[in-house]
Design a protein around this motif. Sequence first.
Motif, PDB file in Angstrom:
ATOM      1  N   LEU A   1     -15.293 -16.909 -28.561  1.00 26.70           N
ATOM      2  CA  LEU A   1     -15.687 -17.299 -29.804  1.00 26.70           C
ATOM      3  C   LEU A   1     -14.089 -16.841 -30.591  1.00 26.70           C
ATOM      4  O   LEU A   1     -14.130 -17.045 -31.693  1.00 26.70           O
ATOM      5  N   ASP A   2     -13.302 -16.753 -29.729  1.00 25.81           N
ATOM      6  CA  ASP A   2     -11.806 -16.310 -30.414  1.00 25.81           C
ATOM      7  C   ASP A   2     -10.833 -17.072 -29.495  1.00 25.81           C
ATOM      8  O   ASP A   2     -10.003 -16.366 -28.803  1.00 25.81           O
ATOM      9  N   ALA A   3     -10.831 -18.304 -29.482  1.00 22.75           N
ATOM     10  CA  ALA A   3      -9.835 -19.034 -28.540  1.00 22.75           C
ATOM     11  C   ALA A   3      -8.433 -19.141 -28.972  1.00 22.75           C
ATOM     12  O   ALA A   3      -8.187 -19.184 -30.379  1.00 22.75           O
ATOM     13  N   HIS A   4      -7.756 -18.975 -27.962  1.00 25.41           N
ATOM     14  CA  HIS A   4      -6.120 -19.183 -28.353  1.00 25.41           C
ATOM     15  C   HIS A   4      -5.583 -20.352 -27.418  1.00 25.41           C
ATOM     16  O   HIS A   4      -6.292 -20.801 -26.660  1.00 25.41           O
ATOM     17  N   TYR A   5      -4.401 -20.851 -27.799  1.00 26.49           N
ATOM     18  CA  TYR A   5      -3.816 -22.005 -27.240  1.00 26.49           C
ATOM     19  C   TYR A   5      -3.550 -21.537 -25.691  1.00 26.49           C
ATOM     20  O   TYR A   5      -3.380 -20.330 -25.648  1.00 26.49           O
ATOM     21  N   PRO A   6      -3.871 -22.504 -24.715  1.00 33.44           N
ATOM     22  CA  PRO A   6      -4.231 -23.877 -25.063  1.00 33.44           C
ATOM     23  C   PRO A   6      -5.716 -24.043 -24.659  1.00 33.44           C
ATOM     24  O   PRO A   6      -5.784 -25.330 -24.230  1.00 33.44           O
ATOM     25  N   ARG A   7      -6.773 -23.216 -25.004  1.00 31.44           N
ATOM     26  CA  ARG A   7      -7.964 -23.503 -24.707  1.00 31.44           C
ATOM     27  C   ARG A   7      -8.549 -24.692 -25.532  1.00 31.44           C
ATOM     28  O   ARG A   7      -8.180 -25.063 -26.759  1.00 31.44           O
ATOM     29  N   PRO A   8      -9.412 -25.652 -25.044  1.00 32.55           N
ATOM     30  CA  PRO A   8      -9.842 -26.655 -25.760  1.00 32.55           C
ATOM     31  C   PRO A   8     -10.648 -26.539 -26.535  1.00 32.55           C
ATOM     32  O   PRO A   8     -11.675 -25.728 -26.236  1.00 32.55           O
ATOM     33  N   VAL A   9     -10.874 -26.876 -27.711  1.00 35.14           N
ATOM     34  CA  VAL A   9     -11.923 -26.537 -28.962  1.00 35.14           C
ATOM     35  C   VAL A   9     -12.610 -27.679 -29.781  1.00 35.14           C
ATOM     36  O   VAL A   9     -13.006 -27.223 -30.790  1.00 35.14           O
ATOM     37  N   SER A  10     -12.705 -28.984 -29.012  1.00 32.57           N
ATOM     38  CA  SER A  10     -13.236 -30.201 -30.031  1.00 32.57           C
ATOM     39  C   SER A  10     -14.720 -29.812 -30.257  1.00 32.57           C
ATOM     40  O   SER A  10     -15.174 -30.378 -31.107  1.00 32.57           O
ATOM     41  N   GLY A  11     -15.351 -28.965 -29.520  1.00 35.41           N
ATOM     42  CA  GLY A  11     -16.805 -28.601 -29.812  1.00 35.41           C
ATOM     43  C   GLY A  11     -16.916 -27.576 -30.732  1.00 35.41           C
ATOM     44  O   GLY A  11     -18.008 -27.222 -31.134  1.00 35.41           O
ATOM     45  N   CYS A  12     -15.884 -26.889 -31.308  1.00 40.07           N
ATOM     46  CA  CYS A  12     -16.083 -25.478 -32.087  1.00 40.07           C
ATOM     47  C   CYS A  12     -16.693 -25.680 -33.285  1.00 40.07           C
ATOM     48  O   CYS A  12     -17.721 -25.455 -33.892  1.00 40.07           O
ATOM     49  N   ALA A  13     -16.179 -26.734 -34.045  1.00 35.34           N
ATOM     50  CA  ALA A  13     -16.719 -26.808 -35.541  1.00 35.34           C
ATOM     51  C   ALA A  13     -17.971 -27.447 -35.526  1.00 35.34           C
ATOM     52  O   ALA A  13     -18.813 -27.113 -36.557  1.00 35.34           O
ATOM     53  N   ALA A  14     -18.298 -28.543 -34.718  1.00 33.23           N
ATOM     54  CA  ALA A  14     -19.536 -29.555 -34.832  1.00 33.23           C
ATOM     55  C   ALA A  14     -20.671 -28.666 -34.189  1.00 33.23           C
ATOM     56  O   ALA A  14     -22.000 -28.885 -34.346  1.00 33.23           O
ATOM     57  N   GLU A  15     -20.337 -27.819 -32.861  1.00 35.71           N
ATOM     58  CA  GLU A  15     -21.414 -27.460 -32.354  1.00 35.71           C
ATOM     59  C   GLU A  15     -21.724 -25.855 -31.932  1.00 35.71           C
ATOM     60  O   GLU A  15     -22.613 -25.193 -32.314  1.00 35.71           O
ATOM     61  N   VAL A  16     -20.244 -25.124 -31.672  1.00 37.14           N
ATOM     62  CA  VAL A  16     -20.559 -23.952 -31.606  1.00 37.14           C
ATOM     63  C   VAL A  16     -20.827 -23.124 -32.922  1.00 37.14           C
ATOM     64  O   VAL A  16     -21.599 -22.257 -32.877  1.00 37.14           O
ATOM     65  N   SER A  17     -19.985 -23.526 -34.036  1.00 42.09           N
ATOM     66  CA  SER A  17     -20.273 -22.821 -35.167  1.00 42.09           C
ATOM     67  C   SER A  17     -21.847 -22.891 -35.470  1.00 42.09           C
ATOM     68  O   SER A  17     -22.368 -22.069 -35.962  1.00 42.09           O
ATOM     69  N   GLN A  18     -22.458 -24.036 -34.977  1.00 44.64           N
ATOM     70  CA  GLN A  18     -24.065 -23.995 -35.455  1.00 44.64           C
ATOM     71  C   GLN A  18     -24.633 -23.193 -34.527  1.00 44.64           C
ATOM     72  O   GLN A  18     -25.986 -22.540 -34.869  1.00 44.64           O
ATOM     73  N   ARG A  19     -24.390 -22.803 -33.417  1.00 43.75           N
ATOM     74  CA  ARG A  19     -25.136 -21.875 -32.646  1.00 43.75           C
ATOM     75  C   ARG A  19     -24.802 -20.501 -33.274  1.00 43.75           C
ATOM     76  O   ARG A  19     -25.718 -19.759 -32.940  1.00 43.75           O
ATOM     77  N   ILE A  20     -23.439 -20.160 -33.717  1.00 40.48           N
ATOM     78  CA  ILE A  20     -23.370 -18.862 -34.331  1.00 40.48           C
ATOM     79  C   ILE A  20     -24.188 -18.801 -35.520  1.00 40.48           C
ATOM     80  O   ILE A  20     -24.779 -17.580 -35.535  1.00 40.48           O
ATOM     81  N   ALA A  21     -24.327 -19.912 -36.296  1.00 40.45           N
ATOM     82  CA  ALA A  21     -25.419 -19.611 -37.347  1.00 40.45           C
ATOM     83  C   ALA A  21     -27.007 -19.347 -36.834  1.00 40.45           C
ATOM     84  O   ALA A  21     -27.589 -18.662 -37.593  1.00 40.45           O
ATOM     85  N   GLU A  22     -27.305 -20.191 -35.790  1.00 39.36           N
ATOM     86  CA  GLU A  22     -28.484 -19.808 -35.237  1.00 39.36           C
ATOM     87  C   GLU A  22     -28.695 -18.419 -34.973  1.00 39.36           C
ATOM     88  O   GLU A  22     -29.745 -18.012 -35.133  1.00 39.36           O
ATOM     89  N   ALA A  23     -27.644 -17.775 -34.233  1.00 40.06           N
ATOM     90  CA  ALA A  23     -27.848 -16.407 -33.779  1.00 40.06           C
ATOM     91  C   ALA A  23     -28.098 -15.472 -35.049  1.00 40.06           C
ATOM     92  O   ALA A  23     -28.812 -14.510 -35.079  1.00 40.06           O
ATOM     93  N   VAL A  24     -27.110 -15.811 -36.049  1.00 46.58           N
ATOM     94  CA  VAL A  24     -27.232 -15.040 -37.488  1.00 46.58           C
ATOM     95  C   VAL A  24     -28.787 -15.257 -37.797  1.00 46.58           C
ATOM     96  O   VAL A  24     -29.530 -14.043 -38.248  1.00 46.58           O
TER      97      VAL A  24
END
Length: 579
Positions: free
Chosen positions: A327-350
């Motif tokens: 949940l705290d990625a730094h270069y060069p970790r790939p992140v194409s799924g962060c906004a559309a997918e991981v973000s929603q799973r974070i909201a689900e956890a909340v």
Amino acid sequence: MTLDPITLGVIQAGLQQVCDEMDLAFSRAAFSPVIAEADDRSDGIYSAIDGALIAQGARGLPVFVGTMQFSTRHILERIAQGLTLPPDPGDVYIVNDPYLGGTHLMDVRFATPFYRDGKIWCWLSNTGHWPDTGGMVPGGFSASATSAEQEGLRLPPVKLFKKGALDPEIYAIITSNIRIAETRIGDVKAQAAALLTGAQRLSALLDRYGDPTVEAAIAEIRTRAATQMRAMIATIPAGTWTAKAFIDSDGVVDEPLTIALAVTREGPDLAFDFAGSSAPCAGPMNSVRATTLSSVYLAMRHIFPEVPISAGAFDPLHVTGIEHTFLDAHYPRPVSGCAAEVSQRIAEAVFAALVPALPERVIAAPAGTSGNFALGGHDPERGRDYVMYQISGGGYGGNADHDGLSNGCSTIGISKAPPVEIMEQQYPVLYRRYALHENSAGAGRHRGGFGLDYEVELLRGTARASFVMDHGRFGPQGALGGRDGGKNRVEIIRNGETQTPEHLSKAQDIPLSPGDRVRVRTPGGGGYGPPAARDPAAVAEDVRLGRYAPEEAAALFGLRPTAPAAAARPISTPPPRRG
């Protein structure tokens, strides 16, 4: 300066109206359906001092509430450090670097200084989802990328417009590294025009009320937003509330990722501790810090929508424990799924953590995936290449008052699926099916909403399909005894054979020929409350409408409805619209 409530309310509405008009100008002028039809964009006003959010339009994506604040702040910091050229009137900076307050590379931000009397009064910024920014696969959603370079062109803050004129050299660098470059000028000019619209409308507001009055209103709005958020937090019982949410896989290693969350009410503030979440992953399901924080903010906006959109609303929300996790990625970790997918799973956890504390306000888990489907290929009839990007709706979770919305927009935004007619006009495809995903709603006293079931066929030429979705292994969580929603299902039909991706809802570079089809069935929302407590008449109505077969209803709700089921089931439903 003391402002009367009426003046304060008018100025607050005026600032939001400025952003709303920027949003509309952007969508109406853009070329790409993902912006022009799906509204995958946002506009806002930000502080010249620290980049803090002043206002954002109601028509903008909620996930950009936090991220655009962080990206503007990074621009200011880099200017102060001499890493980015200082601004002149008419300059417009472009940036899509995920690690500088961004999301994924396809979310491209523009920012321009707004001047009053020769000084920067604030910054205007917007974000638009470009259909392609280069990388391994058309559309940028590489399901198996292991580094940022594989996902596309990464831009630090640079001046794309200098004193109002497009820099041809910077623009040439960008278009030389992306697909379908010849159409990008339409989106670029639309994005810049939206900022110009904002400058004109904001000037008019300041001229009407005076700079000191508007500045006092902005300060008061921020203070009141913090006060209102703390008043809402006070309704949460004291204590710690825990939950977990799971991502199917990172697209590379076929193992689930865990989001572990503990929410603690600490006096007037709320702490979100993600310690115990999975380590950084190999594939593109990492999240950058700005997106993680913004996901918490948008979840709380869902729970407490009364709080005005302002940086002050975020002040009582404290996020910890994300260091050394995915949940705290730094270069060069790939992140194409962060906004559309991981973000929603974070909201689900909340949501899952707080639904026992606020059962009258918090919903069961929604579909929680944007259903990112990219198709890139060549259309021989038109003699041109194309990149098609499809987002999808899904079911919302049930809540204390009613069933979840069917085929609704994603948790993170108001983006809707582009109309089928537009997609068929723009690309060599035919939608064979567009219907509700029957039996996908999680059973409960108030059931979840139903997902979407669509099937698209390639008509001519060749193409490559890629998916970055989620909830294929685990359905959206039910709440307070409700059952989980239906899972995401992806099928590729080639030469009469049906295949399922190894990672269920994640795959890339799947070759398609004319007649090949892709079928996607998005998740339904989680159910709320025990299924046995559902009104039998509501179950009978769902059966009558063909949403459940009688035997399905009997198994899910523990009873057999007495009303006769309709002979025919509905075969289509319109694309998701803003609610």
